[in-house]
Design a protein around this motif. Structure first.
Motif, PDB file in Angstrom:
ATOM      1  N   GLU A  62      20.778  39.933  73.787  1.00 26.16           N
ATOM      2  CA  GLU A  62      20.163  38.570  74.334  1.00 26.16           C
ATOM      3  C   GLU A  62      20.857  37.908  75.425  1.00 26.16           C
ATOM      4  N   LEU A  63      21.964  37.989  75.473  1.00 28.90           N
ATOM      5  CA  LEU A  63      22.774  37.164  76.521  1.00 28.90           C
ATOM      6  C   LEU A  63      22.629  38.199  77.978  1.00 28.90           C
ATOM      7  N   THR A  64      22.470  39.231  77.720  1.00 30.84           N
ATOM      8  CA  THR A  64      22.201  40.237  79.015  1.00 30.84           C
ATOM      9  C   THR A  64      21.167  40.468  79.363  1.00 30.84           C
ATOM     10  N   ASN A  65      20.099  39.749  78.582  1.00 30.10           N
ATOM     11  CA  ASN A  65      18.615  40.039  78.914  1.00 30.10           C
ATOM     12  C   ASN A  65      18.165  41.721  78.934  1.00 30.10           C
ATOM     13  N   GLY A  66      18.893  42.461  77.831  1.00 37.66           N
ATOM     14  CA  GLY A  66      18.618  43.762  77.787  1.00 37.66           C
ATOM     15  C   GLY A  66      19.656  44.650  78.920  1.00 37.66           C
ATOM     16  N   ASP A  67      20.156  43.919  79.950  1.00 33.87           N
ATOM     17  CA  ASP A  67      20.837  44.506  80.815  1.00 33.87           C
ATOM     18  C   ASP A  67      22.108  45.300  80.266  1.00 33.87           C
ATOM     19  N   VAL A  68      21.946  46.519  79.405  1.00 28.95           N
ATOM     20  CA  VAL A  68      22.942  46.997  78.668  1.00 28.95           C
ATOM     21  C   VAL A  68      22.928  48.731  79.134  1.00 28.95           C
ATOM     22  N   ALA A 123      41.462  41.533  80.104  1.00 27.63           N
ATOM     23  CA  ALA A 123      41.873  40.343  79.992  1.00 27.63           C
ATOM     24  C   ALA A 123      40.877  39.458  80.993  1.00 27.63           C
ATOM     25  N   GLY A 124      40.164  38.280  80.436  1.00 27.53           N
ATOM     26  CA  GLY A 124      39.445  37.454  81.375  1.00 27.53           C
ATOM     27  C   GLY A 124      38.062  38.002  81.202  1.00 27.53           C
ATOM     28  N   SER A 125      37.742  39.143  80.825  1.00 21.97           N
ATOM     29  CA  SER A 125      36.327  39.572  80.814  1.00 21.97           C
ATOM     30  C   SER A 125      35.288  38.615  79.807  1.00 21.97           C
ATOM     31  N   GLU A 126      35.825  38.064  79.052  1.00 21.95           N
ATOM     32  CA  GLU A 126      34.974  36.913  78.238  1.00 21.95           C
ATOM     33  C   GLU A 126      34.218  35.993  78.958  1.00 21.95           C
ATOM     34  N   SER A 127      34.746  35.723  80.245  1.00 22.05           N
ATOM     35  CA  SER A 127      34.096  34.734  81.106  1.00 22.05           C
ATOM     36  C   SER A 127      32.599  34.995  81.351  1.00 22.05           C
ATOM     37  N   ILE A 128      32.244  36.439  81.311  1.00 18.58           N
ATOM     38  CA  ILE A 128      30.906  36.712  81.681  1.00 18.58           C
ATOM     39  C   ILE A 128      29.751  36.102  80.505  1.00 18.58           C
ATOM     40  N   TRP A 129      30.442  35.751  79.329  1.00 15.15           N
ATOM     41  CA  TRP A 129      29.334  35.074  78.339  1.00 15.15           C
ATOM     42  C   TRP A 129      29.524  33.479  78.427  1.00 15.15           C
ATOM     43  N   ASN A 130      30.389  32.935  79.354  1.00 17.08           N
ATOM     44  CA  ASN A 130      30.233  31.527  79.706  1.00 17.08           C
ATOM     45  C   ASN A 130      28.973  31.054  80.496  1.00 17.08           C
TER      46      ASN A 130
END
Length: 130
Positions: A62-68, A123-130
């Protein structure tokens, strides 16, 4: 050399995830399957059953709009255990998270009973979800 039956289950599970096929996942998981997610992903923690699994994985889609995009690098099984190493690229709002992930599976009677997903993003990769 033939494919180990547990590797075949993992590959069918991956196809079912991308097809959002709840029925197929239900047939591949035990009723009380436990899904443990670790790393900088939207819903880390412990999840139960198909609904918990789809909730955690669905958040990524959902958060990537299917870009996986994933590429399986290794999948091996022995007895009731299997492991998988994948390369994953996720896109969100013009940002990209490229990571390698490891999955460890425990099987019961040919079905996935427990799964650990460890995202090895820096580390810091979680920023993509913000």
């Amino acid at each position: 050399m033939s494919e180990h039956p547990n590797v075949a289950v993992i590959n069918r599970m991956t196809q079912a995830v991308f097809a959002n096929d709840r029925e197929a996942l239900s047939s591949l998981f035990t009723d009380d399957m436990a899904f443990h997610v670790r790393g900088p992903l939207p819903r880390p923690g412990d999840h139960q059953g198909v609904d918990g699994f789809l909730g955690a994985m669905g958040a990524i889609f959902e958060l990537t709009n299917g870009d996986v995009k994933i590429e399986q690098l290794l999948c091996s099984a022995e007895g009731p255990w299997a492991l998988e190493w994948e390369h994953c690229v996720l896109g969100r709002n013009g940002k990209t998270l490229e990571t390698n992930n490891v999955f460890v599976y425990r099987f019961e009677a040919g079905r996935i009973a427990e799964m650990w997903m460890i995202c090895a993003a820096p580390a810091g990769s979680e920023s993509i979800w913000n």
